[in-house]
Design an enzyme around this catalytic site. Structure first.
Site, PDB file in Angstrom:
ATOM      1  N   VAL A   1     -28.491  68.993  67.365  1.00 24.44           N
ATOM      2  CA  VAL A   1     -28.662  69.534  65.859  1.00 24.44           C
ATOM      3  C   VAL A   1     -29.558  70.426  65.328  1.00 24.44           C
ATOM      4  O   VAL A   1     -29.273  70.772  64.248  1.00 24.44           O
ATOM      5  CB  VAL A   1     -28.289  68.118  64.920  1.00 24.44           C
ATOM      6  CG1 VAL A   1     -26.893  67.476  64.642  1.00 24.44           C
ATOM      7  CG2 VAL A   1     -30.302  67.095  64.663  1.00 24.44           C
TER       8      VAL A   1
ATOM      9  N   LYS B   1     -30.539  63.444  74.646  1.00 23.48           N
ATOM     10  CA  LYS B   1     -30.034  62.560  75.296  1.00 23.48           C
ATOM     11  C   LYS B   1     -29.240  61.975  76.976  1.00 23.48           C
ATOM     12  O   LYS B   1     -30.004  60.900  77.295  1.00 23.48           O
ATOM     13  CB  LYS B   1     -28.948  62.013  74.175  1.00 23.48           C
ATOM     14  CG  LYS B   1     -29.314  61.677  72.537  1.00 23.48           C
ATOM     15  CD  LYS B   1     -27.530  61.274  72.035  1.00 23.48           C
ATOM     16  CE  LYS B   1     -28.318  61.573  70.460  1.00 23.48           C
ATOM     17  NZ  LYS B   1     -27.525  61.714  69.306  1.00 23.48           N
TER      18      LYS B   1
ATOM     19  N   TYR C   1     -36.467  57.086  69.091  1.00 27.48           N
ATOM     20  CA  TYR C   1     -35.994  57.866  69.912  1.00 27.48           C
ATOM     21  C   TYR C   1     -36.269  58.836  68.766  1.00 27.48           C
ATOM     22  O   TYR C   1     -35.796  60.049  69.430  1.00 27.48           O
ATOM     23  CB  TYR C   1     -34.509  57.196  68.907  1.00 27.48           C
ATOM     24  CG  TYR C   1     -33.972  58.290  68.783  1.00 27.48           C
ATOM     25  CD1 TYR C   1     -32.519  58.358  70.280  1.00 27.48           C
ATOM     26  CD2 TYR C   1     -33.553  57.945  67.360  1.00 27.48           C
ATOM     27  CE1 TYR C   1     -31.927  58.943  69.600  1.00 27.48           C
ATOM     28  CE2 TYR C   1     -32.288  59.310  67.351  1.00 27.48           C
ATOM     29  CZ  TYR C   1     -31.173  59.178  68.162  1.00 27.48           C
ATOM     30  OH  TYR C   1     -30.498  60.658  67.897  1.00 27.48           O
TER      31      TYR C   1
ATOM     32  N   TYR D   1     -19.708  65.925  71.403  1.00 25.87           N
ATOM     33  CA  TYR D   1     -19.414  64.964  70.567  1.00 25.87           C
ATOM     34  C   TYR D   1     -17.496  64.378  69.937  1.00 25.87           C
ATOM     35  O   TYR D   1     -17.222  65.067  71.002  1.00 25.87           O
ATOM     36  CB  TYR D   1     -19.880  64.491  69.262  1.00 25.87           C
ATOM     37  CG  TYR D   1     -21.345  65.340  68.817  1.00 25.87           C
ATOM     38  CD1 TYR D   1     -22.012  64.809  68.904  1.00 25.87           C
ATOM     39  CD2 TYR D   1     -21.989  66.771  68.655  1.00 25.87           C
ATOM     40  CE1 TYR D   1     -23.381  64.442  69.512  1.00 25.87           C
ATOM     41  CE2 TYR D   1     -23.314  66.841  68.944  1.00 25.87           C
ATOM     42  CZ  TYR D   1     -23.583  65.748  69.147  1.00 25.87           C
ATOM     43  OH  TYR D   1     -25.604  66.268  68.803  1.00 25.87           O
TER      44      TYR D   1
END
Ligand code: GLN
Length: 311
Positions: A259, A67, A189, A241
């Site tokens: 993840v 990202k 994405y 996060y």
């Protein structure tokens, strides 16, 4: 010096290998196949020297670690004003795939959560889907210091199961925050998330950001120095996060996790650090990764606001 660094990595690896808390991500079926015991730590200094310990050959998908690198490409493509208009820099306090507030606010709060990253993916340039993917892959290769490859199995698996991301993307389109072909943007994405790397390559990406945008291994520029602070601020505020505040407090290194179990962190002007270990905590952050970063930061005064400086 080199012996010291290698033995530090060895001691960290020994200390945290017994840590078996957390669980491998299951919501992307292919990720459940990861061996939970894999564990690798890698560092790359801005002078190009690198050290690594553990499962150095293990490959994993970048997932959310892509990202910040895609944010950089979006900034380089459409500029700061446009990126700020379509997303932001505020922490969400919610999980990375949350929809909370999106309908009211109409845009994601930052580009490190899924909704924001789908927006930055939608801004990537190219004349066709293939061209856009190829440019994105070339961009990621510049950070990793090697030809970036797609993990087709993870890509297929996420494509089949990403209803939540699809929902986020269509909501954003209905708000005018995403324009054009939603399906194509989502595909891009999902591809960025499915690019694979080993831990040393991820440390190269971190070191590129630590080195003002120039990959210290290849000597090639991946992003203009102008955007480094944008990327690092967003990583520090949002990269972990809804654990970001605690992370900034305890570790204080701009970082991003994914993840698949990877975390990469940037010590500006000094080095990049990456850890891979697939067991995740409830926030989606690698448990061994967190432990290693906490330890390193404390041991070497790496917190960016620690004015004693790294030792
Ligand atoms: N591809 C994953 C998703 O969209 C990335 C999430 C993550 O790494 N936190 O859910």
């Amino acid at each position: 010096m080199a012996t010291n660094i290698q033995s530090t990595l060895e001691s960290l690896h020994d200390r945290y290998r017994p840590l078996n808390t957390g669980a491998v991500a299951t919501y992307i079926p292919e990720l459940t196949k990861a061996d939970p015991d894999l564990f690798c730590i890698a560092v790359r200094f801005v002078d190009g020297t690198g050290f690594t310990i553990g499962d150095t050959d293990a490959r994993f998908t970048l997932q959310s670690c892509s990202k910040p690198l895609i944010l950089a490409q979006a900034l380089s493509t459409v500029g700061r004003d446009m990126v700020m208009r379509l997303t932001g820099v505020e922490p969400t306090g919610n999980s990375f795939s949350s929809m909370v507030g999106l309908d009211q606010i109409g845009k994601p709060l930052n580009p490190m959560v899924n909704a924001g990253a789908i927006v930055t993916a939608s801004l990537l340039p190219g004349d066709s889907p293939e061209d856009r993917y190829e440019r994105m892959r070339t961009n990621l290769s510049a950070y990793l210091g090697s030809d970036a490859q797609l993990d087709a199995a993870v890509y297929d698996s996420e494509l089949r199961t990403s209803d939540r991301n699809r929902a986020l993307a269509y909501l954003l389109k209905s708000k005018g925050t995403i324009e054009g072909d939603v399906k194509q943007h989502l595909d891009l994405y999902i591809r960025q998330c499915a690019i694979s790397a080993n831990t040393q390559q991820l440390a190269n990406a971190a070191a590129t950001l630590a080195n003002n945008g120039v990959n210290p291994v290849t000597g090639k520029r991946a992003v203009s120095a102008e955007y480094i602070k944008d990327i690092l601020v967003v990583m520090l505020m949002n990269g972990m996060y809804n654990y970001a505040g605690r992370w900034a407090y305890e570790v204080g290194i701009p970082a991003k996790s994914g993840v698949s179990g990877s975390i990469f962190g940037v010590v500006p002007g000094v080095m990049g650090i990456a850890v891979y270990s697939p067991r995740l905590d409830d926030y989606g952050n690698s448990t061994r990764g967190l432990a290693v970063f906490r330890d390193l930061s404390k041991r070497y005064n790496m917190h960016i606001f620690d004015q004693r400086g790294p030792k």
